[in-house]
Design a protein around this motif. Structure first.
Motif, PDB file in Angstrom:
ATOM      1  N   UNK A  62       0.960  -0.536  -0.289  1.00 53.18           N
ATOM      2  CA  UNK A  62      -0.118  -0.102   0.355  1.00 53.18           C
ATOM      3  C   UNK A  62       1.024   1.263  -0.160  1.00 53.18           C
ATOM      4  N   UNK A  63       1.919   1.217   0.611  1.00 51.42           N
ATOM      5  CA  UNK A  63       3.155   2.385   1.145  1.00 51.42           C
ATOM      6  C   UNK A  63       3.545   2.368  -0.472  1.00 51.42           C
ATOM      7  N   UNK A  64       3.954   1.936  -0.635  1.00 51.01           N
ATOM      8  CA  UNK A  64       4.742   1.596  -2.557  1.00 51.01           C
ATOM      9  C   UNK A  64       4.004   2.493  -2.904  1.00 51.01           C
ATOM     10  N   UNK A  80       1.007  -4.397  -9.420  1.00 55.74           N
ATOM     11  CA  UNK A  80       1.036  -4.471  -8.439  1.00 55.74           C
ATOM     12  C   UNK A  80      -0.520  -4.336  -7.195  1.00 55.74           C
ATOM     13  N   UNK A  81      -1.734  -3.462  -7.897  1.00 58.56           N
ATOM     14  CA  UNK A  81      -2.960  -3.162  -7.749  1.00 58.56           C
ATOM     15  C   UNK A  81      -3.681  -4.415  -7.343  1.00 58.56           C
ATOM     16  N   UNK A  82      -2.806  -5.375  -8.637  1.00 59.00           N
ATOM     17  CA  UNK A  82      -3.613  -6.664  -8.690  1.00 59.00           C
ATOM     18  C   UNK A  82      -3.267  -7.243  -8.040  1.00 59.00           C
ATOM     19  N   UNK A 122     -11.783  -2.950  10.346  1.00 56.74           N
ATOM     20  CA  UNK A 122      -9.531  -2.952  10.192  1.00 56.74           C
ATOM     21  C   UNK A 122     -10.514  -3.680   8.019  1.00 56.74           C
ATOM     22  N   UNK A 123     -10.991  -4.115   7.918  1.00 59.36           N
ATOM     23  CA  UNK A 123     -11.856  -4.562   6.419  1.00 59.36           C
ATOM     24  C   UNK A 123     -12.196  -3.991   5.771  1.00 59.36           C
ATOM     25  N   UNK A 124     -12.488  -2.673   6.031  1.00 57.86           N
ATOM     26  CA  UNK A 124     -13.274  -1.449   5.625  1.00 57.86           C
ATOM     27  C   UNK A 124     -12.684  -0.164   5.481  1.00 57.86           C
ATOM     28  N   UNK A 125     -11.887  -0.355   6.381  1.00 52.85           N
ATOM     29  CA  UNK A 125     -10.657   0.894   6.448  1.00 52.85           C
ATOM     30  C   UNK A 125      -9.647   0.024   5.395  1.00 52.85           C
ATOM     31  N   UNK A 126      -9.687  -0.763   5.331  1.00 53.19           N
ATOM     32  CA  UNK A 126      -8.441  -1.470   4.217  1.00 53.19           C
ATOM     33  C   UNK A 126      -9.201  -1.390   2.669  1.00 53.19           C
ATOM     34  N   UNK A 127     -11.056  -1.883   2.043  1.00 51.19           N
ATOM     35  CA  UNK A 127     -10.357  -1.639   1.062  1.00 51.19           C
ATOM     36  C   UNK A 127     -10.829  -0.078   0.518  1.00 51.19           C
ATOM     37  N   UNK A 128     -11.565   0.331   2.164  1.00 49.15           N
ATOM     38  CA  UNK A 128     -11.721   2.198   1.569  1.00 49.15           C
ATOM     39  C   UNK A 128     -10.295   2.949   0.661  1.00 49.15           C
ATOM     40  N   UNK A 129      -8.892   2.200   1.541  1.00 49.10           N
ATOM     41  CA  UNK A 129      -7.781   2.398   1.171  1.00 49.10           C
ATOM     42  C   UNK A 129      -7.388   2.232  -0.421  1.00 49.10           C
ATOM     43  N   UNK A 130      -7.409   1.258  -0.294  1.00 50.51           N
ATOM     44  CA  UNK A 130      -7.586   0.333  -1.799  1.00 50.51           C
ATOM     45  C   UNK A 130      -8.517   0.788  -2.682  1.00 50.51           C
ATOM     46  N   UNK A 131      -9.585   1.516  -2.958  1.00 50.87           N
ATOM     47  CA  UNK A 131     -10.400   2.127  -3.689  1.00 50.87           C
ATOM     48  C   UNK A 131      -9.965   2.659  -4.295  1.00 50.87           C
ATOM     49  N   UNK A 153      -7.006   4.188  -3.927  1.00 48.56           N
ATOM     50  CA  UNK A 153      -5.595   3.788  -4.820  1.00 48.56           C
ATOM     51  C   UNK A 153      -6.598   4.012  -5.925  1.00 48.56           C
ATOM     52  N   UNK A 154      -6.661   2.669  -6.899  1.00 50.17           N
ATOM     53  CA  UNK A 154      -7.285   2.153  -7.926  1.00 50.17           C
ATOM     54  C   UNK A 154      -7.742   3.712  -8.563  1.00 50.17           C
ATOM     55  N   UNK A 155      -8.577   4.188  -7.620  1.00 53.60           N
ATOM     56  CA  UNK A 155      -9.418   5.344  -8.282  1.00 53.60           C
ATOM     57  C   UNK A 155      -8.159   6.573  -8.799  1.00 53.60           C
ATOM     58  N   UNK A 156      -6.985   6.531  -7.983  1.00 57.70           N
ATOM     59  CA  UNK A 156      -5.791   7.563  -8.267  1.00 57.70           C
ATOM     60  C   UNK A 156      -5.276   6.895  -9.295  1.00 57.70           C
ATOM     61  N   UNK A 157      -5.014   5.704  -9.634  1.00 60.35           N
ATOM     62  CA  UNK A 157      -4.207   5.278 -10.592  1.00 60.35           C
ATOM     63  C   UNK A 157      -5.532   5.771 -12.189  1.00 60.35           C
ATOM     64  N   UNK A 158      -6.320   4.514 -11.917  1.00 58.08           N
ATOM     65  CA  UNK A 158      -7.110   5.018 -12.834  1.00 58.08           C
ATOM     66  C   UNK A 158      -7.236   6.574 -14.473  1.00 58.08           C
ATOM     67  N   UNK A 159      -7.289   7.264 -12.995  1.00 60.93           N
ATOM     68  CA  UNK A 159      -6.647   9.100 -13.376  1.00 60.93           C
ATOM     69  C   UNK A 159      -5.911   8.821 -13.483  1.00 60.93           C
ATOM     70  N   UNK A 160      -4.278   8.701 -13.405  1.00 59.64           N
ATOM     71  CA  UNK A 160      -3.292   9.044 -13.442  1.00 59.64           C
ATOM     72  C   UNK A 160      -3.119   8.102 -14.740  1.00 59.64           C
ATOM     73  N   UNK A 161      -3.537   7.002 -14.540  1.00 58.00           N
ATOM     74  CA  UNK A 161      -3.482   6.247 -16.326  1.00 58.00           C
ATOM     75  C   UNK A 161      -3.954   6.417 -17.125  1.00 58.00           C
TER      76      UNK A 161
END
Length: 222
Positions: free
Chosen positions: A123-125, A168-170, A187-196, A198-206
């Motif tokens: 996640x940090x990377x 890496x996201x996959x 904790x699951x909720x927090x994990x998947x909010x952070x992952x979402x 990351x995915x949203x930001x990645x799509x925007x960058x891509x």
């Protein structure tokens, strides 16, 4: 011709038997030595057991290979040898079961802790990479040939890294799915909010990087 085929067939079978014996004997030697040492670790404190047995599943693979090769040899050897192998397997399998049953909870906890660390590191990377990419995309660029050329190079560098970050996201998503079963709901909720995020930001960058590259290229054209 038929004799030649038969000879090759026998040769192949003999080579397989020799290979099975080699693997079986190696597994017996290694597992007996490891069991001898490991049985003394079962009475140690939980944190010591977690550390010592962190690679238990690798030994489980070796234990599986022992039984696969042993059962093969039982089927093709004479009765005396076959009985010797059966007795040896019964002894090792009994010791293995006793050991595994006594440490499996600590091993599982250790595996979950390790996966959690991997998840946090991954996640940090990704967030660090995204922060750098977003910084580049937001950077004001002077309308000069040199500035635009440097900016295009920055965008190309980011673009070249996108496939690896997508992989890496996959991988992080798969790891998250495994951890769901072992993680409290909050904790699951927090994990998947952070992952979402990351995915949203990645799509925007891509999506943004190729557009920026195209616009800069057009600006460089006479």
């Amino acid at each position: 011709k038929n004799l030649s085929v038969e000879i090759r067939s026998v040769k192949t079978m003999l080579e397989e038997v020799i290979d099975k014996w080699k693997k079986y004997n190696e597994c017996v030697k290694l597992l007996q030595a490891w069991l001898e040492k490991s049985e003394g670790m079962t009475t140690k404190p939980d944190d010591v057991k977690k550390e010592y047995f962190h690679d238990l599943f690798q030994w489980q693979d070796r234990h599986t290979l022992l039984n696969e090769t042993g059962n093969f040899l039982i089927e093709i050897t004479n009765e005396t040898v076959s009985l010797d192998i059966q007795q040896q397997l019964l002894l090792i399998n009994g010791r293995w079961k006793d050991l595994f049953d006594s440490v499996k909870d600590q091993v599982k906890e250790g595996e979950v802790s390790k996966m959690n660390r991997e998840y946090q590191t991954g996640t940090k990377r990704l967030t660090d990479w995204l922060a750098n990419a977003e910084k580049v995309l937001k950077k004001p660029v002077q309308v000069t040939y040199v500035s635009i050329k440097e900016y295009v190079q920055d965008l190309e560098d980011i673009n070249a890294e996108i496939p690896a970050q997508e992989s890496a996201i996959k991988a992080l998503s798969k790891l998250g799915q495994i951890l769901v079963k072992e993680t409290p709901p909050d904790q699951v909720k927090t994990m998947f909010e952070a992952l979402k995020d990351i995915k949203d930001r990645f799509l925007k960058v891509r999506e943004t990087v190729p557009v920026g590259m195209r616009l800069c290229t057009e600006m460089q054209e006479p």
